[in-house]
Motif scaffolding. Structure first.
Motif, mmCIF file in Angstrom:
data_model
loop_
_atom_site.group_PDB
_atom_site.id
_atom_site.type_symbol
_atom_site.label_atom_id
_atom_site.label_comp_id
_atom_site.label_asym_id
_atom_site.label_seq_id
_atom_site.Cartn_x
_atom_site.Cartn_y
_atom_site.Cartn_z
ATOM 1 N N ASP A 257 0.856 -1.187 0.000
ATOM 2 C CA ASP A 257 0.000 0.000 0.000
ATOM 3 C C ASP A 257 0.889 1.232 0.000
ATOM 4 N N VAL A 258 0.923 1.937 -1.131
ATOM 5 C CA VAL A 258 1.724 3.149 -1.262
ATOM 6 C C VAL A 258 0.970 4.325 -0.660
ATOM 7 N N ARG A 259 1.680 5.175 0.056
ATOM 8 C CA ARG A 259 1.036 6.357 0.628
ATOM 9 C C ARG A 259 0.488 7.235 -0.479
ATOM 10 N N GLY A 260 -0.734 7.750 -0.269
ATOM 11 C CA GLY A 260 -1.308 8.710 -1.200
ATOM 12 C C GLY A 260 -2.351 8.084 -2.113
ATOM 13 N N LYS A 261 -2.929 8.939 -2.966
ATOM 14 C CA LYS A 261 -3.967 8.545 -3.908
ATOM 15 C C LYS A 261 -3.704 9.212 -5.252
ATOM 16 N N GLY A 262 -4.535 8.888 -6.215
ATOM 17 C CA GLY A 262 -4.467 9.556 -7.505
ATOM 18 C C GLY A 262 -3.323 9.059 -8.373
ATOM 19 N N MET A 263 -3.035 9.852 -9.418
ATOM 20 C CA MET A 263 -2.046 9.443 -10.397
ATOM 21 C C MET A 263 -0.644 9.380 -9.808
ATOM 22 N N GLY A 264 -0.349 10.197 -8.783
ATOM 23 C CA GLY A 264 0.960 10.115 -8.124
ATOM 24 C C GLY A 264 1.155 8.769 -7.472
ATOM 25 N N ALA A 265 0.102 8.257 -6.825
ATOM 26 C CA ALA A 265 0.183 6.939 -6.198
ATOM 27 C C ALA A 265 0.336 5.849 -7.255
#
Length: 372
Positions: free
Chosen positions: A181-189
Motif C-alpha cells: 500500500d503506497v502512501r497517497g492517492k491519484g495518479m501520483g500513487a
C-alpha cells in the motif's frame, strides 16, 4: 448480517429506493401541485414558482428528453391555468409565460452542461482506470503450479485508482509475491505503484534472497521520492509484504515491512496469523533506522491457502465503529480455491461496512497444490 435500521440493512435499501422514486416523479408532482394551487386560489396568486421549479429539478437529474418534456409540460400547464379566467395578453400573463419559457430553456442548457461534465468525468475515470490496470494487471489463475486469485475493491463505487498494489512472479527461487500500500492517492500513487512493481519484477528474477528483493524495492522507492521532490522525498513510503514459495519445499518465507500480517488457512480450518517476530519500518523509511530485513519461514502444506491483504480489509468498520477482523471471520472455515476465499471476504466486508469502505482494499490468495 445488518440489522434493521443499520447501514446496509433491508430497511435502508427500501428508504433509498423510495427517495430515488420521489426524485424522479418530483417534477411532475410540482406541475400538478401548481395547477391545483392556481385553481384553488384567487387570480392574484400565481403558480409560476411551481412551474419553474419542475424543469430546474429535472435538469441535473434526468435525460435531455425528460427535461425538455418537463419544460414543455410546465409551459402547457401555465397556459391551461390561465384559461380559467379567459386567456388574455395582459402584462401578468405575458410575464409569467415568458418566465416559465425562459426557465424551461435554461433547464435544457443546464442539462447539457451537466451531461457534458459527466462525460468528461467518466473519460478521466476511464483513463485513470486504464493506467492502473496497466500497472496492476490481474495475475493468471495458475502460476508455477500454484493457484492464484487477486481482487481489488475500491473504497468508492465506480472508482479504481489508488495506492494498493500486488504482483506475482515465478522465478528460479520459487513463486515470489508482493502486496503493499503506497502512501497517497491519484495518479501520483499510481506512478509509485508502477515503480514498486517494476522494481519487484526485476529484483525477483535477479536476487537470490527475499531480503535482497526488499532492499531493491527500498532503493527504488527512495529514488522515486527524490525524483519527485517536495514531501515525496521525505514522506514517500509503502507498507508491503513479500513472500517466497519454493517449489516443492512446503514452506513460505515472508518479509514484512510494516504491513498487516498474512493469514495461512490450512485444509482442516486451522488459521495462523503470520505476524513478524520483530516489526519493521515500511519501504522508503529505511534511513530512519531499524535492523536488516530477515525472512521468516513457516510451513505451507499442500492444499493450504496464503492470504495477503491491505488494511482496507482489516480497518473496515461497521456502523458502530467495530473493525472487520479477517482472522476471526475465517477461523475454522475451509476454502478449496483462492477465488472462493476472496469472493467470500469481499462480500462479508461489504456487508460489515454497510456497502462501502473508507479505504481501497487489495487481496491476494495463493493455494499450494496438494501434490506439491
Amino acid at each position: 448480517m445488518a440489522r434493521s435500521g443499520e447501514p446496509g440493512s433491508p430497511d435502508e435499501a427500501v428508504v433509498v429506493s423510495r427517495v430515488r422514486t420521489l426524485v424522479r416523479v418530483l417534477p411532475a408532482l410540482l406541475i400538478v401541485a401548481g395547477i391545483v394551487y392556481d385553481y384553488a386560489t384567487p387570480r392574484a396568486f400565481t403558480a409560476v414558482p411551481f412551474f419553474t421549479a419542475a424543469p430546474l429539478i429535472a435538469a441535473p437529474l434526468s435525460s435531455l428528453r425528460t427535461t425538455t418534456v418537463t419544460g414543455a409540460a410546465a409551459l402547457l400547464a401555465e397556459y391551461l391555468v390561465h384559461l380559467r379566467f379567459g386567456f388574455s395578453l395582459d402584462a401578468d400573463t405575458i410575464t409569467e409565460t415568458i418566465t416559465v419559457a425562459t426557465v424551461a430553456v435554461l433547464a435544457v442548457v443546464i442539462n447539457r452542461v451537466v451531461r457534458r461534465g459527466d462525460r468528461r468525468l467518466a473519460t478521466a475515470h476511464e483513463i485513470a482506470e486504464a493506467a492502473q490496470r496497466a500497472v496492476l494487471p490481474e495475475p493468471a489463475a495458475r502460476i508455477g503450479g500454484f493457484e492464484i486469485a487477486a481482487r481489488y475493491e475500491a473504497a468508492q463505487a465506480g472508482a479504481f485508482i489508488g495506492g494498493d498494489l500486488y504482483a506475482v512472479q515465478d522465478t528460479p527461487y520459487g513463486l515470489r509475491l508482493v502486496l503493499g500500500d503506497v502512501r497517497g492517492k491519484g495518479m501520483g500513487a499510481v506512478a509509485a505503484v508502477a515503480v514498486v512493481i517494476g522494481a519487484f519484477r526485476e529484483a525477483a528474477e535477479q536476487e537470490a534472497t527475499l531480503e535482497a528483493v526488499a532492499q531493491r524495492l527500498e532503493r527504488a522507492l527512495a529514488r522515486e521520492g527524490a525524483r519527485r521532490g517536495g514531501l515525496e522525498a521525505s514522506e514517500g513510503f509503502a507498507t508491503a509484504v513479500l513472500a517466497e514459495l519454493p517449489h516443492g519445499d512446503g514452506i513460505v518465507r515472508i518479509v514484512n515491512r510494516g504491513h498487516p500480517p498474512p493469514l495461512l488457512l490450512d485444509t482442516d480450518g486451522t488459521l495462523r496469523v503470520l505476524a513478524p517476530a520483530e516489526p519493521a519500518l515500511p519501504l522508503g523509511m529505511g534511513d530512519l533506522g531499524g535492523g536488516p530485513d530477515r525472512a521468516e519461514t513457516t510451513p505451507f502444506p499442500g492444499g493450504a491457502i496464503l492470504l495477503l491483504h491491505t488494511d482496507g480489509l482489516s480497518e473496515a468498520r461497521d456502523g458502530h465503529g467495530v473493525f472487520f477482523d479477517p482472522a476471526d471471520r475465517l477461523a475454522g472455515r475451509v476454502f478449496h480455491a483462492p477465488a472462493a476465499l476472496l469472493a467470500a471476504l469481499a462480500d462479508e466486508v461489504r456487508r460489515h461496512s454497510g456497502g462501502g469502505t473508507t479505504d481501497d482494499m487489495a487481496l491476494l490468495a495463493v493455494r499450494r497444490p496438494i501434490s506439491s
